[in-house]
Design a protein around this motif. Structure first.
Motif, PDB file in Angstrom:
ATOM      1  N   CYS A 104      43.051  31.024  41.581  1.00 16.05           N
ATOM      2  CA  CYS A 104      41.925  31.394  42.335  1.00 16.05           C
ATOM      3  C   CYS A 104      42.279  30.573  43.585  1.00 16.05           C
ATOM      4  O   CYS A 104      42.357  31.752  44.387  1.00 16.05           O
ATOM      5  CB  CYS A 104      40.472  31.152  42.046  1.00 16.05           C
ATOM      6  SG  CYS A 104      40.244  32.462  40.227  1.00 16.05           S
ATOM      7  N   SER A 140      42.929  31.903  47.244  1.00 16.96           N
ATOM      8  CA  SER A 140      42.039  32.448  48.091  1.00 16.96           C
ATOM      9  C   SER A 140      41.947  32.725  49.781  1.00 16.96           C
ATOM     10  O   SER A 140      40.488  33.491  49.885  1.00 16.96           O
ATOM     11  CB  SER A 140      40.968  30.596  48.077  1.00 16.96           C
ATOM     12  OG  SER A 140      41.633  30.242  49.080  1.00 16.96           O
ATOM     13  N   LYS A 190      40.646  39.873  46.258  1.00 20.94           N
ATOM     14  CA  LYS A 190      39.512  40.519  45.137  1.00 20.94           C
ATOM     15  C   LYS A 190      39.379  40.169  43.465  1.00 20.94           C
ATOM     16  O   LYS A 190      38.700  39.978  43.646  1.00 20.94           O
ATOM     17  CB  LYS A 190      40.282  42.333  45.497  1.00 20.94           C
ATOM     18  CG  LYS A 190      39.105  43.174  45.424  1.00 20.94           C
ATOM     19  CD  LYS A 190      39.134  44.188  44.522  1.00 20.94           C
ATOM     20  CE  LYS A 190      40.367  44.778  43.055  1.00 20.94           C
ATOM     21  NZ  LYS A 190      40.462  46.116  43.166  1.00 20.94           N
ATOM     22  N   SER A 235      40.931  37.449  42.570  1.00 24.62           N
ATOM     23  CA  SER A 235      40.898  36.371  42.599  1.00 24.62           C
ATOM     24  C   SER A 235      38.838  35.528  42.910  1.00 24.62           C
ATOM     25  O   SER A 235      38.955  34.982  42.051  1.00 24.62           O
ATOM     26  CB  SER A 235      41.375  35.091  43.770  1.00 24.62           C
ATOM     27  OG  SER A 235      40.906  33.773  44.055  1.00 24.62           O
ATOM     28  N   GLU A 236      38.652  36.199  43.696  1.00 26.24           N
ATOM     29  CA  GLU A 236      37.369  36.477  43.444  1.00 26.24           C
ATOM     30  C   GLU A 236      36.418  36.571  42.893  1.00 26.24           C
ATOM     31  O   GLU A 236      35.171  36.183  42.211  1.00 26.24           O
ATOM     32  CB  GLU A 236      36.608  37.467  45.090  1.00 26.24           C
ATOM     33  CG  GLU A 236      37.259  36.993  46.404  1.00 26.24           C
ATOM     34  CD  GLU A 236      36.883  37.728  47.735  1.00 26.24           C
ATOM     35  OE1 GLU A 236      36.099  38.709  47.066  1.00 26.24           O
ATOM     36  OE2 GLU A 236      37.256  37.220  48.902  1.00 26.24           O
ATOM     37  N   GLU A 237      37.250  37.602  41.432  1.00 24.28           N
ATOM     38  CA  GLU A 237      36.461  38.467  40.524  1.00 24.28           C
ATOM     39  C   GLU A 237      36.419  37.216  39.542  1.00 24.28           C
ATOM     40  O   GLU A 237      35.294  37.264  38.922  1.00 24.28           O
ATOM     41  CB  GLU A 237      36.586  39.378  40.135  1.00 24.28           C
ATOM     42  CG  GLU A 237      36.267  40.104  38.771  1.00 24.28           C
ATOM     43  CD  GLU A 237      37.078  41.869  38.315  1.00 24.28           C
ATOM     44  OE1 GLU A 237      36.898  41.998  37.359  1.00 24.28           O
ATOM     45  OE2 GLU A 237      37.729  42.231  39.443  1.00 24.28           O
ATOM     46  N   LEU A 247      36.296  34.023  39.714  1.00 28.49           N
ATOM     47  CA  LEU A 247      35.370  33.027  40.627  1.00 28.49           C
ATOM     48  C   LEU A 247      34.326  33.206  39.637  1.00 28.49           C
ATOM     49  O   LEU A 247      33.467  32.267  38.838  1.00 28.49           O
ATOM     50  CB  LEU A 247      35.432  32.747  42.159  1.00 28.49           C
ATOM     51  CG  LEU A 247      37.371  32.058  41.924  1.00 28.49           C
ATOM     52  CD1 LEU A 247      36.752  31.643  43.420  1.00 28.49           C
ATOM     53  CD2 LEU A 247      37.286  30.770  41.525  1.00 28.49           C
ATOM     54  N   SER A 248      33.733  34.588  40.636  1.00 29.17           N
ATOM     55  CA  SER A 248      32.657  35.294  39.934  1.00 29.17           C
ATOM     56  C   SER A 248      32.143  34.940  38.209  1.00 29.17           C
ATOM     57  O   SER A 248      30.862  34.103  37.727  1.00 29.17           O
ATOM     58  CB  SER A 248      31.937  36.246  40.158  1.00 29.17           C
ATOM     59  OG  SER A 248      30.786  36.637  39.530  1.00 29.17           O
ATOM     60  N   SER A 304      28.001  28.151  41.736  1.00 26.31           N
ATOM     61  CA  SER A 304      28.625  28.143  43.312  1.00 26.31           C
ATOM     62  C   SER A 304      29.706  27.534  42.207  1.00 26.31           C
ATOM     63  O   SER A 304      29.963  27.061  42.030  1.00 26.31           O
ATOM     64  CB  SER A 304      28.451  28.103  43.948  1.00 26.31           C
ATOM     65  OG  SER A 304      27.755  26.476  44.115  1.00 26.31           O
ATOM     66  N   TRP A 335      41.796  25.029  49.989  1.00 25.72           N
ATOM     67  CA  TRP A 335      40.504  25.605  49.640  1.00 25.72           C
ATOM     68  C   TRP A 335      39.525  24.284  48.929  1.00 25.72           C
ATOM     69  O   TRP A 335      37.941  24.539  48.588  1.00 25.72           O
ATOM     70  CB  TRP A 335      40.940  26.502  49.106  1.00 25.72           C
ATOM     71  CG  TRP A 335      39.822  27.339  48.220  1.00 25.72           C
ATOM     72  CD1 TRP A 335      38.985  27.907  48.786  1.00 25.72           C
ATOM     73  CD2 TRP A 335      39.706  27.795  46.813  1.00 25.72           C
ATOM     74  NE1 TRP A 335      37.522  29.086  48.334  1.00 25.72           N
ATOM     75  CE2 TRP A 335      38.289  28.086  46.851  1.00 25.72           C
ATOM     76  CE3 TRP A 335      40.370  26.874  45.536  1.00 25.72           C
ATOM     77  CZ2 TRP A 335      38.075  28.345  45.520  1.00 25.72           C
ATOM     78  CZ3 TRP A 335      39.313  27.179  44.192  1.00 25.72           C
ATOM     79  CH2 TRP A 335      38.310  28.398  44.776  1.00 25.72           C
TER      80      TRP A 335
END
Length: 450
Positions: free
Chosen positions: A101, A105, A117, A119-121, A123-124, A134, A180
């Motif tokens: 991810c 980033s 997109k 990658s963010e999903e 991470l969540s 977080s 990151w």
């Protein structure tokens, strides 16, 4: 990951309930490792280009989508406690997924809107599985839990082979991931990792590619800003950072000047002077070394882009140096006067930042203002005349930027008159009566000398 493997894995997950078979974890592991950005040996010869990642970009979107679908199913099957109960497996998969991810980033040569997109999903989903709110908490650990550990050290250890001196240029995505990860960890949690993160930032800084140098500067700025003065003093870390940054002051590239000066301000704030901000120590320091190099370069510079970059960086540097700038007052005012002569006609941004530098000088070095009142009044009134003359000749009202410059001029004039009233009155004796250039000029003069 092929469609058949994906469908088989999802089918196994749907049937397995809250017990995830080892076969699924092996499939997930292979999928994550297979989605990492590959090594680019061409990076040793030249900066990587988007065409170098053409083959990788063909199927990375579908790979990340498949991994996201699998983890969505795992989240449905598993509670966070179940996933966390086997720490070794969870840690390995979490770190590998974090690195993947991190590589996706930000917008870069090997990423697309689709990969960012997913990658963010991912991470969540990972935060849900790790029972944290977080990514930062995942990296530093959560003290509210009975058993907690952060993944930052493990992630850095996993990235280390790709970020060595002889390999980092062939793994540009690993550099992006390192930056990151680093920016997710702040004070006081970065301090224990100082010896782990600093060498990589220094390696990235020492490069001929501009983007890499800027990346290294930003990383060093973050590191310095998030560790204490005492920790920087251990093993001379602060001195090492300053010595690495100092040669960059001679490089004539506009993009690097502002982040460089900002980083130097952060470093000098930690390594110069005492623990009290206003401690009266005004011997020659590295603030003076930086000011000497910067003012010397500014005097000789004729590129408008570089002049703007230098003058934009000057006010915060002067504010950080404090009363030390007294020894540079004559040279500083000469530079500001030269910049305002040009800026008054066309370079409004340059004029604004020059006036901000003059304001800092007036606040910090007010005892010297009477001795320099003539130079200050000349440069300010000349600029006031240039700005207001436009309104009279063109017949249009001043725009927002010009009005801001006008306000700054008025503020500086008020300070000069307040600090050196006798000198100002003598120098401007006939100004109110004879030099009535235009309406706005008269209004400002009346306000200043009322």
């Amino acid at each position: 990951m092929g469609d058949t493997v994906l469908l088989d894995t999802l089918e196994i997950l749907r049937k397995s309930g809250n017990k995830i078979p080892e076969q699924v974890w092996e499939t997930v592991e292979d999928a994550i490792l297979g989605a990492f950005v590959p090594q680019m040996t061409v990076g040793n010869e030249r900066p990587c280009e988007e065409s170098d990642f053409k083959q990788y970009l063909l199927n990375i979107g579908s790979k990340l989508k498949a991994i996201a679908l699998i983890f969505q199913q795992i989240v449905q099957n598993l509670g966070c406690d179940e996933f966390h109960s086997n720490k070794q497996i969870s840690k390995n998969h979490a770190v590998h997924l974090l690195i993947l991810c991190g590589e996706h980033s930000i917008d870069d040569k090997w990423t697309t809107k689709e990969t960012i997109k997913y990658s963010e999903e991912l991470l969540s989903l990972l935060c849900k599985l790790w029972c944290c709110k977080s990514v930062s908490l995942m990296l530093i650990g959560d003290e509210s839990r009975q058993e907690y550990f952060g993944l930052f050290s493990v992630a850095l250890l996993s990235l280390r082979p790709k970020l060595e001196k002889n390999t980092w240029k062939t793994y540009p995505a690993a550099v992006s991931c390192y930056q990151w990860l680093l920016f997710q960890v702040k004070s006081p949690h970065l301090s224990p990792h100082l010896s782990s993160v600093l060498p990589t930032a220094l390696i990235i800084l020492d490069d001929f590619v501009l983007d890499n140098r800027i990346c290294g500067i930003k990383c060093l700025n973050h590191i310095t800003d998030n560790v204490t003065r005492t920790e920087l003093g251990w093993s001379g870390h602060g001195d090492v950072i300053y010595k690495a940054l100092e040669p960059l002051l001679y490089q004539r590239e506009a993009a690097i000047i502002q982040p460089l000066v900002s980083c130097l301000i952060t470093v000098l704030g930690k390594v110069e002077g005492g623990y009290i901000r206003d401690e009266p120590n005004y011997q020659w320091s590295r603030y003076d070394d930086v000011l000497e190099k910067l003012l010397q370069t500014m005097e000789m510079e004729d590129s408008l882009a570089l002049r703007l970059a230098y003058i934009t960086s000057l006010p915060p540097l002067l504010a950080a140096a404090g009363l030390r700038i007294c020894r540079w007052s004559k040279r500083l005012l000469h530079v500001c006067g030269c910049y305002l002569e040009v800026a008054g006609h066309s370079q409004q941004k340059e004029a604004q930042h020059t006036l901000l530098a003059v304001q800092v000088f007036l606040h910090q070095c007010w005892p010297l203002v009477p001795a320099h009142s003539q130079i200050l009044l000349e440069m300010l009134l000349r600029l006031l005349c240039d700005i207001t003359y436009k309104e009279e000749t063109t017949g249009r009202e001043l725009d927002a930027e010009e009005q801001h410059i006008l306000n700054l001029i008025e503020d500086c004039l008020v300070l000069v008159v307040k600090i050196a009233p006798e000198q100002s009155k003598m120098l401007c004796l006939d100004l109110k009566n004879r030099a009535r250039f235009n309406r706005i000029f008269e209004t400002v003069i009346d306000k200043v000398f009322e």
